[in-house]
Design a protein around this motif. Structure first.
Motif, short mmCIF file in Angstrom:
data_model
loop_
_atom_site.label_atom_id
_atom_site.label_comp_id
_atom_site.label_asym_id
_atom_site.label_seq_id
_atom_site.Cartn_x
_atom_site.Cartn_y
_atom_site.Cartn_z
N VAL A 93 0.85 -1.19 0.00
CA VAL A 93 0.00 0.00 0.00
C VAL A 93 0.89 1.24 0.00
O VAL A 93 1.80 1.37 0.82
CB VAL A 93 -0.93 0.02 1.24
CG1 VAL A 93 -1.73 1.32 1.31
CG2 VAL A 93 -1.86 -1.18 1.23
N ASN A 96 -3.87 5.39 0.98
CA ASN A 96 -5.18 4.86 1.38
C ASN A 96 -6.06 6.05 1.76
O ASN A 96 -5.86 6.66 2.80
CB ASN A 96 -5.02 3.89 2.56
CG ASN A 96 -6.32 3.22 2.94
OD1 ASN A 96 -7.40 3.63 2.51
ND2 ASN A 96 -6.22 2.19 3.77
N ILE A 108 -7.38 2.74 -2.63
CA ILE A 108 -6.03 2.32 -2.25
C ILE A 108 -5.15 2.26 -3.48
O ILE A 108 -5.51 1.65 -4.49
CB ILE A 108 -6.07 0.95 -1.54
CG1 ILE A 108 -6.79 1.09 -0.20
CG2 ILE A 108 -4.68 0.38 -1.36
CD1 ILE A 108 -6.89 -0.18 0.59
N MET A 110 -1.42 0.93 -4.82
CA MET A 110 -0.43 -0.07 -4.43
C MET A 110 0.69 -0.12 -5.47
O MET A 110 0.54 0.32 -6.61
CB MET A 110 -1.08 -1.45 -4.28
CG MET A 110 -2.17 -1.48 -3.25
SD MET A 110 -2.76 -3.12 -2.73
CE MET A 110 -2.90 -4.04 -4.20
#
Length: 184
Positions: A93, A96, A108, A110
């Motif tokens: 991550v 967020n 989110i 990533m």
């Protein structure tokens, strides 16, 4: 009048069979405990097919993830995002944020550790799988054991072993089992 108690000597094959049955029983208990824990704690197993999380989690690794609300995923956590109709993605991550269109949802972003750039688009999710354990090289074992033909073979072998373990044994002339104490 003297009574002598004799024990029938047990050979190597007896002890070997008992050891194998004990190990199989312990493995069975471990499997049942793992299934119960997976159901109670919403744990899932992952097999990494790519090296996008190398060097920490190379291709062929196995990982366990526990499902958590997306808002609990912290920056730096390795999480799995499940996408409808596609394979899940497991990366780290990097952001967020709340989803303005969904009060319980999150957006989110990533990135794989081995990747130069973040994933193409952020993910809109309500829950993610948070990685809590991984082991390199076990993916081949898990993939092989997941093959339906292998599962059938394991089931048949387990049935044969259980049948053999409970198959009636020879009895002595007085009707007792041969593994019981004999008195003269």
């Amino acid at each position: 009048m003297t009574h002598r108690v004799e024990r029938k000597k047990k050979g190597l094959s007896y002890w070997l069979a008992e050891s194998v049955l004990t190990l199989l029983a312990m493995f069975g208990v471990l499997c049942v405990a793992a299934v119960v824990a997976a159901l109670l704690f919403d744990v899932r197993i992952m097999v990494f097919k790519t090296g996008s999380m190398s060097p920490d989690i190379p291709a062929g690794s196995v990982a366990l993830v526990r499902m958590i609300p997306a808002e609990d995923a912290a920056i730096g956590d390795v999480t799995t995002v499940y996408r409808e109709g596609q394979l899940p993605i497991t990366h780290r991550v990097i952001s967020n944020e709340p989803d303005p269109e969904n009060p319980v949802g999150r957006i989110i972003e990533m990135k794989g550790d081995a990747n130069d750039t973040p994933d193409i688009a952020p993910y809109k999710v309500e829950e993610v799988g948070k990685l809590f354990w991984s082991a390199p090289g076990l993916g081949k074992v898990v993939t092989t054991l997941s093959d339906p033909r292998i599962m059938l073979l394991i089931t048949l072998l387990a049935g044969l072993i259980v049948g053999w373990a409970f198959w009636p044994r020879k009895t002595t002339p007085d009707g007792r089992g041969s593994d019981e104490l004999l008195t003269k």
